[in-house]
Design an enzyme around this catalytic site. Structure first.
Site: not given
Length: 395
Positions: A95, A187-189
């Site tokens: 993404y 979310f990424d972390t």
């Protein structure tokens, strides 16, 4: 005949981006056609836009090859990525932010290690020495401060959790996504912490990055939610509620050589630090108890107290065993190791008194500390056996 999906699927999460969506998607589409030698698709993930973003996305999909559009009724970048990645048939899911703040020339260095199979996750980093970043001081301080908090609280090693430029092998994403609870900016972390904890290889790419002055991110609200996410994830890791061992097994991240577990160097360092603290605590307790109980009793009590605390500390921090699963068994086995230490220290104390009956308590303490050092090697070996991974255990 079964249709084969693209090698690369790039999700572009969007919310109310009618002004910039077409320009950015066309630029990305042209770049993929010229510079990426693999089949690639762009997935525009619209999450609850209230302007003409969805209509523009659908028009682009009708005009350009390799464009997919999905729509969610609820906001949240994490929700958009979960929907895009979980429904993709590509080998690599990625993404990037719709503003294309990250220079697209970093795309091939990002995905190449995943396509080759060398790495499992790849992230762009704005915080490495070779990165070139243009942004305000406020955002720079917040970004570096957030990653320092992650390093201190969750013991992360990756440099930049929040850069909107990431890729994951699809089979890895399918395993991790069910465990990622956050649907927004954390979310990424959360995904990266889980990947790191199960031993996945994370590849970092220095990027050129120019801040978007029209960013819609609410910084204060994002900071608040990120800190709550760190607390929630840290608590889950501490209590052992995440099936990390099962993930290691399903993704093939178990020890390369039987009997040589991953992370042994780190275990030795943490064991040594806890050992130094335990030795100091033992010495203090021995000196305090000696006048009232005598040498042997003071040794027994000081060793027992520090052995229980030592076992608890090594269980949690050296070997990463969390929760109550097998806790009783672990402490009983730890007491067996304590018995060996007691035998060594008491025997040394007895021999000292036989040779020097009226010795000073400080000389006794020196002998006991040396005896404890002899027992330390066996304690490390013993604790590695006590806290070895077993079927059904969670770390």
């Amino acid at each position: 005949m079964r249709l084969v999906g693209p090698v690369l699927d790039i999700a572009v999460p969007v919310y109310n981006e009618e002004a910039d969506l077409e320009r950015c998607v066309r630029r990305l589409h042209d770049f993929l056609a010229v510079h990426v030698p693999y089949t690639a698709r762009i997935t525009i993930a619209d999450n609850a836009s209230r302007d003409d973003t969805l209509a523009i996305a659908r028009r682009l999909a009708s005009e350009l090859d390799g464009i997919r559009v999905i729509h969610l009724d609820q906001k949240g970048r994490g929700r958009a990525l979960r929907a895009a990645w979980s429904t993709s048939d590509a080998q690599i899911v990625a993404y990037l932010d719709v503003d294309l703040s990250t220079d697209l020339n970093a795309l091939m260095p990002l995905v190449a290690p995943l396509i080759s199979g060398h790495s499992d996750v790849a992230i762009g980093s704005r915080l490495t020495r070779d990165s070139r970043v243009v942004r305000g001081r406020k955002r720079e301080v917040i970004s570096r401060g957030y990653n320092l908090i992650l390093h201190a609280s969750l013991r992360t090693r990756f440099s930049d959790a929040q850069c909107g430029f990431k890729a994951v092998r699809a089979e890895v994403a399918r395993e991790l996504l069910p465990l990622v609870q956050d649907g927004e900016w954390f979310f990424d972390t959360e995904l990266l912490v889980l990947a790191e904890r199960i031993g996945l290889r994370i590849h970092e790419v220095p990027v050129d990055w120019v801040d978007d002055p029209d960013s819609r991110v609410d910084i204060l609200d994002t900071i608040r939610k990120d800190l709550l996410g760190i607390g929630r994830l840290g608590r889950a890791l501490l209590l052992g509620t995440l099936p990390l061992d099962e993930l290691r097994h399903s993704l093939g991240r178990e020890p390369l050589v039987p009997g040589v577990p991953r992370g042994m160097v780190g275990q030795l360092v943490r064991f040594g630090i806890i050992g130094v603290i335990s030795t100091i605590a033992y010495a203090v307790l021995y000196l305090l108890l000696h006048p009232a109980t005598g040498a042997q009793a003071a040794n027994f009590l000081a060793l027992l107290i520090t052995a229980v605390l030592n076992t608890a500390a090594n269980r949690a921090f050296t070997f990463g065993v969390r929760g109550r699963h097998h806790a009783g068994r672990h402490y009983v086995q730890g007491l067996v190791i304590f018995a060996f230490g007691l035998l060594v220290t008491s025997g040394s104390l007895f021999a000292l008194h036989q040779w020097w009956p009226h010795t000073d308590k400080h000389v006794e303490l020196v002998v006991l500390v040396l005896a404890n050092l002899v027992a330390t090697l066996m304690r490390f070996v013993g604790l590695r056996w006590v806290f070895r991974p077993v079927a059904g255990s969670q770390r």
